[in-house]
Design a protein around this motif. Structure first.
Motif, PDB file in Angstrom:
ATOM      1  N   ASP A   6       0.836  -1.201   0.000  1.00 18.45           N
ATOM      2  CA  ASP A   6       0.000   0.000   0.000  1.00 18.45           C
ATOM      3  C   ASP A   6       0.871   1.252   0.000  1.00 18.45           C
ATOM      4  OD1 ASP A   6      -2.319  -1.572   0.210  1.00 18.45           O
ATOM      5  OD2 ASP A   6      -2.223  -1.564   2.410  1.00 18.45           O
ATOM      6  N   PHE A   7       1.913   1.220   0.808  1.00 18.18           N
ATOM      7  CA  PHE A   7       2.813   2.355   0.920  1.00 18.18           C
ATOM      8  C   PHE A   7       3.501   2.651  -0.412  1.00 18.18           C
ATOM      9  CE2 PHE A   7       7.033   4.103   1.556  1.00 18.18           C
ATOM     10  CZ  PHE A   7       6.823   5.151   2.451  1.00 18.18           C
ATOM     11  N   LYS A   8       4.048   1.607  -1.035  1.00 17.83           N
ATOM     12  CA  LYS A   8       4.773   1.806  -2.297  1.00 17.83           C
ATOM     13  C   LYS A   8       3.838   2.286  -3.396  1.00 17.83           C
ATOM     14  CE  LYS A   8       6.730  -2.329  -1.907  1.00 17.83           C
ATOM     15  NZ  LYS A   8       7.563  -3.538  -2.195  1.00 17.83           N
ATOM     16  N   SER A   9       2.617   1.762  -3.431  1.00 20.10           N
ATOM     17  CA  SER A   9       1.631   2.204  -4.418  1.00 20.10           C
ATOM     18  C   SER A   9       1.294   3.678  -4.222  1.00 20.10           C
ATOM     19  CB  SER A   9       0.359   1.358  -4.312  1.00 20.10           C
ATOM     20  OG  SER A   9      -0.649   1.841  -5.173  1.00 20.10           O
ATOM     21  N   ALA A  10       1.091   4.080  -2.972  1.00 22.31           N
ATOM     22  CA  ALA A  10       0.773   5.484  -2.680  1.00 22.31           C
ATOM     23  C   ALA A  10       1.936   6.391  -3.057  1.00 22.31           C
ATOM     24  CB  ALA A  10       0.432   5.636  -1.205  1.00 22.31           C
ATOM     25  N   ALA A  11       3.161   5.988  -2.716  1.00 20.09           N
ATOM     26  CA  ALA A  11       4.334   6.810  -3.021  1.00 20.09           C
ATOM     27  C   ALA A  11       4.462   7.044  -4.520  1.00 20.09           C
ATOM     28  CB  ALA A  11       5.593   6.138  -2.481  1.00 20.09           C
ATOM     29  N   LYS A  12       4.182   6.003  -5.309  1.00 21.47           N
ATOM     30  CA  LYS A  12       4.278   6.135  -6.765  1.00 21.47           C
ATOM     31  C   LYS A  12       3.216   7.086  -7.312  1.00 21.47           C
ATOM     32  CE  LYS A  12       4.849   3.279 -10.895  1.00 21.47           C
ATOM     33  NZ  LYS A  12       4.926   1.886 -11.408  1.00 21.47           N
ATOM     34  N   GLN A  13       1.973   6.952  -6.812  1.00 21.01           N
ATOM     35  CA  GLN A  13       0.885   7.804  -7.291  1.00 21.01           C
ATOM     36  C   GLN A  13       1.052   9.258  -6.857  1.00 21.01           C
ATOM     37  OE1 GLN A  13      -3.225   5.978  -6.966  1.00 21.01           O
ATOM     38  NE2 GLN A  13      -2.065   4.422  -5.813  1.00 21.01           N
ATOM     39  N   LEU A  14       1.698   9.465  -5.740  1.00 24.01           N
ATOM     40  CA  LEU A  14       1.832  10.810  -5.192  1.00 24.01           C
ATOM     41  C   LEU A  14       3.072  11.542  -5.686  1.00 24.01           C
ATOM     42  CD1 LEU A  14       0.749   9.841  -1.598  1.00 24.01           C
ATOM     43  CD2 LEU A  14      -0.411  11.537  -3.014  1.00 24.01           C
ATOM     44  N   THR A  15       3.868  10.883  -6.506  1.00 24.18           N
ATOM     45  CA  THR A  15       5.055  11.519  -7.076  1.00 24.18           C
ATOM     46  C   THR A  15       4.695  12.199  -8.391  1.00 24.18           C
ATOM     47  OG1 THR A  15       6.564   9.930  -6.048  1.00 24.18           O
ATOM     48  CG2 THR A  15       7.373  11.113  -7.982  1.00 24.18           C
ATOM     49  N   VAL A  16       4.910  13.506  -8.452  1.00 20.48           N
ATOM     50  CA  VAL A  16       4.661  14.291  -9.666  1.00 20.48           C
ATOM     51  C   VAL A  16       5.935  15.080  -9.935  1.00 20.48           C
ATOM     52  CG1 VAL A  16       3.169  15.962 -10.811  1.00 20.48           C
ATOM     53  CG2 VAL A  16       2.233  14.489  -9.007  1.00 20.48           C
ATOM     54  N   ALA A  35       3.850  25.480   9.911  1.00 20.93           N
ATOM     55  CA  ALA A  35       3.955  25.639   8.453  1.00 20.93           C
ATOM     56  C   ALA A  35       2.596  25.504   7.772  1.00 20.93           C
ATOM     57  CB  ALA A  35       4.928  24.610   7.890  1.00 20.93           C
ATOM     58  N   ASN A  36       1.545  25.313   8.584  1.00 19.84           N
ATOM     59  CA  ASN A  36       0.170  25.194   8.068  1.00 19.84           C
ATOM     60  C   ASN A  36      -0.005  24.021   7.113  1.00 19.84           C
ATOM     61  OD1 ASN A  36      -0.859  27.507   9.459  1.00 19.84           O
ATOM     62  ND2 ASN A  36       0.142  28.820   7.933  1.00 19.84           N
ATOM     63  N   VAL A  37       0.681  22.925   7.401  1.00 14.86           N
ATOM     64  CA  VAL A  37       0.503  21.710   6.609  1.00 14.86           C
ATOM     65  C   VAL A  37      -0.687  20.945   7.174  1.00 14.86           C
ATOM     66  CG1 VAL A  37       1.555  19.554   5.829  1.00 14.86           C
ATOM     67  CG2 VAL A  37       2.988  21.586   6.189  1.00 14.86           C
ATOM     68  N   ASP A  38      -1.593  20.550   6.301  1.00 14.78           N
ATOM     69  CA  ASP A  38      -2.726  19.723   6.724  1.00 14.78           C
ATOM     70  C   ASP A  38      -2.247  18.274   6.704  1.00 14.78           C
ATOM     71  OD1 ASP A  38      -5.167  18.654   7.346  1.00 14.78           O
ATOM     72  OD2 ASP A  38      -6.070  18.979   5.369  1.00 14.78           O
ATOM     73  N   PHE A  39      -1.828  17.773   7.869  1.00 12.50           N
ATOM     74  CA  PHE A  39      -1.187  16.467   7.910  1.00 12.50           C
ATOM     75  C   PHE A  39      -1.835  15.555   8.940  1.00 12.50           C
ATOM     76  CE2 PHE A  39       0.964  18.864  11.226  1.00 12.50           C
ATOM     77  CZ  PHE A  39       1.177  17.936  12.231  1.00 12.50           C
ATOM     78  N   GLY A  40      -1.562  14.276   8.780  1.00  9.87           N
ATOM     79  CA  GLY A  40      -1.960  13.271   9.745  1.00  9.87           C
ATOM     80  C   GLY A  40      -0.764  12.406  10.075  1.00  9.87           C
ATOM     81  N   THR A  41      -0.934  11.520  11.044  1.00  8.04           N
ATOM     82  CA  THR A  41       0.115  10.560  11.386  1.00  8.04           C
ATOM     83  C   THR A  41      -0.475   9.163  11.397  1.00  8.04           C
ATOM     84  OG1 THR A  41      -0.297  10.768  13.763  1.00  8.04           O
ATOM     85  CG2 THR A  41       1.361  12.243  12.812  1.00  8.04           C
ATOM     86  N   VAL A  42       0.357   8.189  11.119  1.00 12.28           N
ATOM     87  CA  VAL A  42      -0.087   6.795  11.085  1.00 12.28           C
ATOM     88  C   VAL A  42       1.098   5.894  11.414  1.00 12.28           C
ATOM     89  CG1 VAL A  42       0.414   6.516   8.615  1.00 12.28           C
ATOM     90  CG2 VAL A  42      -1.359   5.097   9.689  1.00 12.28           C
ATOM     91  N   VAL A  43       0.824   4.728  11.949  1.00 10.63           N
ATOM     92  CA  VAL A  43       1.904   3.781  12.237  1.00 10.63           C
ATOM     93  C   VAL A  43       2.580   3.353  10.941  1.00 10.63           C
ATOM     94  CG1 VAL A  43       0.802   2.928  14.349  1.00 10.63           C
ATOM     95  CG2 VAL A  43       0.334   1.803  12.148  1.00 10.63           C
ATOM     96  N   MET A  44       3.782   2.827  11.056  1.00  5.03           N
ATOM     97  CA  MET A  44       4.514   2.364   9.880  1.00  5.03           C
ATOM     98  C   MET A  44       3.765   1.216   9.200  1.00  5.03           C
ATOM     99  SD  MET A  44       7.379   4.119   9.646  1.00  5.03           S
ATOM    100  CE  MET A  44       8.494   5.114  10.671  1.00  5.03           C
ATOM    101  N   PRO A  45       3.949   1.065   7.895  1.00  2.00           N
ATOM    102  CA  PRO A  45       3.315  -0.060   7.177  1.00  2.00           C
ATOM    103  C   PRO A  45       3.798  -1.400   7.723  1.00  2.00           C
ATOM    104  CG  PRO A  45       4.210   1.550   5.638  1.00  2.00           C
ATOM    105  CD  PRO A  45       4.720   1.922   6.987  1.00  2.00           C
ATOM    106  N   GLN A  46       3.006  -2.443   7.494  1.00  2.00           N
ATOM    107  CA  GLN A  46       3.338  -3.782   7.974  1.00  2.00           C
ATOM    108  C   GLN A  46       3.753  -4.691   6.828  1.00  2.00           C
ATOM    109  OE1 GLN A  46      -0.155  -5.192   9.988  1.00  2.00           O
ATOM    110  NE2 GLN A  46       0.137  -3.890  11.778  1.00  2.00           N
ATOM    111  N   PHE A  47       4.573  -5.673   7.161  1.00  2.00           N
ATOM    112  CA  PHE A  47       4.854  -6.754   6.228  1.00  2.00           C
ATOM    113  C   PHE A  47       3.729  -7.779   6.369  1.00  2.00           C
ATOM    114  CE2 PHE A  47       8.978  -4.844   6.985  1.00  2.00           C
ATOM    115  CZ  PHE A  47       9.551  -4.839   5.720  1.00  2.00           C
ATOM    116  N   PRO A  48       3.302  -8.389   5.279  1.00  2.00           N
ATOM    117  CA  PRO A  48       2.155  -9.321   5.324  1.00  2.00           C
ATOM    118  C   PRO A  48       2.314 -10.407   6.384  1.00  2.00           C
ATOM    119  CG  PRO A  48       2.789  -8.887   3.058  1.00  2.00           C
ATOM    120  CD  PRO A  48       3.843  -8.268   3.919  1.00  2.00           C
ATOM    121  N   GLY A  49       1.317 -10.531   7.244  1.00  2.00           N
ATOM    122  CA  GLY A  49       1.303 -11.592   8.242  1.00  2.00           C
ATOM    123  C   GLY A  49       2.270 -11.418   9.393  1.00  2.00           C
TER     124      GLY A  49
END
Length: 433
Positions: free
Chosen positions: A189-199, A298-312
């Motif tokens: 999920d993380f890698k997919s998001a990083a790719k889509q969010l790169t412009v 810096a007025n960034v609209d941000f959130g926080t989340v735990v690190m991604p998991q490895f399957p299982g």
């Protein structure tokens, strides 16, 4: 907070180890928990009117130093006849501390994190805790206490901490129609998001990879993939540091830079990941709580989340901790204990703003574990059950030089498996010491 990277792991500690180990041969003389009401302490002096000076050494500066000075003043008010001398060592903390221990004139109480290096010069606290229930030791998160032990002894008490989480820019996610991350997300999920969010036309990247990351921080990812840099008993690196799981965890970051989903930051002539995130040019960045307020400003609209998991596999965390310890050569150990206890009391902890509260009662009172921005730090703390490598082997600093060289090359795109095998081969001699 003393980070074991820029400050979480100081280069050159091997030299300090040799100096400190022989510093103190003095024999030890034989906290307030949910409340800071310690009462009045009688200084170790035959003349009760005489002012007793207690020295406290810190690595902090500026506003964080001011808070510690305020804590010291409150202790003085509760203890007439006591003067707390706050000594700000700043970036020269380790050098000044080593010199003080060598001269047998150390501060009575000091900030601490590197217990393998300094333990011979520190007062074990187990008996103090055992005899003084007012410290309310069970009110501390037990994962933090694990980081204060070395060779089976407790050498400090936690004063503040941070775990590491992923900060993400909600605006960039929404503009790209990428779902916001959740606690259940995976590395895919993380890698997919990083790719889509790169412009790249906008010089916008999905993630930032530190070109010279601290191996201390990277343990979180290695542990999460079921491996570690060293065996639990601290005696073996073969099959751990160079395991398939270790290589796989580290290769993730190299692959992100190869496919241009992440930008290398932090090295010479490279941009700062913090600056990019604050400028809205970085969709995700892993960091500790110390940057949270600057992102708000810096007025960034941000959130926080735990690190991604490895399957299982369950997620794991690593802790950056600020602790306080007593010098074995202190001439006022009982008074030093009273100050240390006050410094980690609930009232004093509430005054601190640079890191996270270490007492369960304070967190529950402030409802930080229910706050969307802070809850991921505490969830990660609950997952921080592994012991860092530097607490497992006294020669870890020497081993880590080879590991760090391998990791830096991996981040630049070289093969993780080959480099880790070389690091293990080059480090075996340090395990025989």
């Amino acid at each position: 907070m003393k980070k074991v990277a820029s400050k979480w792991m100081a280069a050159g500690m091997a030299l300090l180890l040799a100096v400190v180990a022989g510093c103190s041969q003095a024999q030890p003389a034989g906290s307030d928990g949910a409340s800071s009401n310690t009462g009045t302490t009688t200084p170790e002096s035959s003349d009760k009117k005489e002012t007793v000076t207690l020295r406290f050494a810190t690595w902090d500066t500026d506003q964080m130093l001011k808070i510690q000075q305020d804590i010291a003043k409150q202790f003085e008010q509760k203890n007439p006849g006591v003067k707390v001398q706050v000594e700000a060592y700043a970036d020269g903390f380790d050098q000044k501390l080593v010199a003080a221990f060598g001269a047998k004139n150390p501060p009575d109480v000091m900030y601490m994190w590197d217990f393998p290096t300094y333990n011979a010069s520190l007062e074990p606290l187990d008996e103090y805790v055992k005899k003084d229930p007012s410290v309310a030791i069970d009110d501390f998160y037990q994962g933090l206490l694990n980081y204060n032990r070395f060779d089976g002894k407790l050498f400090g008490l936690p004063a503040g901490f941070s775990t590491r989480v992923v900060f993400y820019n909600k605006k960039l996610f929404n503009e790209a129609n990428v779902p916001l991350p959740t606690d259940e997300w995976t590395w895919d999920d993380f890698k997919s998001a990083a790719k889509q969010l790169t412009v790249r036309d906008k010089k916008q990247y999905g993630f930032a990879v530190r070109s010279e990351p601290d191996t201390y921080d990277l343990q979180q990812f290695v542990w999460s993939n079921g491996s570690s840099f060293i065996s639990p008993d601290g005696k073996t690196i073969e099959g751990y540091m160079n395991s398939k799981e270790t290589a796989e965890a580290l290769q993730i970051f190299s692959d992100l830079t190869k496919d241009k989903s992440a930008l290398l930051v932090g090295g010479k002539n490279q941009q700062s990941g913090n600056d990019l995130f604050k400028a809205g040019k970085l969709a995700m960045y892993d960091n500790g709580v110390w940057s949270l307020e600057s992102y708000k400003k810096a007025n960034v609209d941000f959130g926080t989340v735990v690190m991604p998991q490895f399957p299982g596999k369950p997620g794991k965390g690593v802790i950056g901790t600020s602790s306080v310890s007593i010098a074995k050569d202190s001439k006022n150990k009982e008074l030093a204990w009273e100050f240390l206890k006050f410094f980690v009391s609930s009232d004093a902890i509430k005054m601190r703003t640079s890191d996270l509260p270490v007492r369960i009662s304070v967190v529950q009172e402030k409802k930080l574990d229910q706050d969307p921005l802070y809850a991921p730090f505490y969830k990660t703390l609950e997952q921080s059950t592994d012991t860092p490598a530097f607490l497992l082997n006294p020669h870890w600093n020497e081993i880590n030089r080879n590991l760090s060289a391998a990791v830096n090359a991996i981040m630049m795109g070289q093969n993780a498996e080959e480099l880790l095998n070389k690091a293990v081969k080059d480090s075996q001699k340090f395990l025989q010491k």
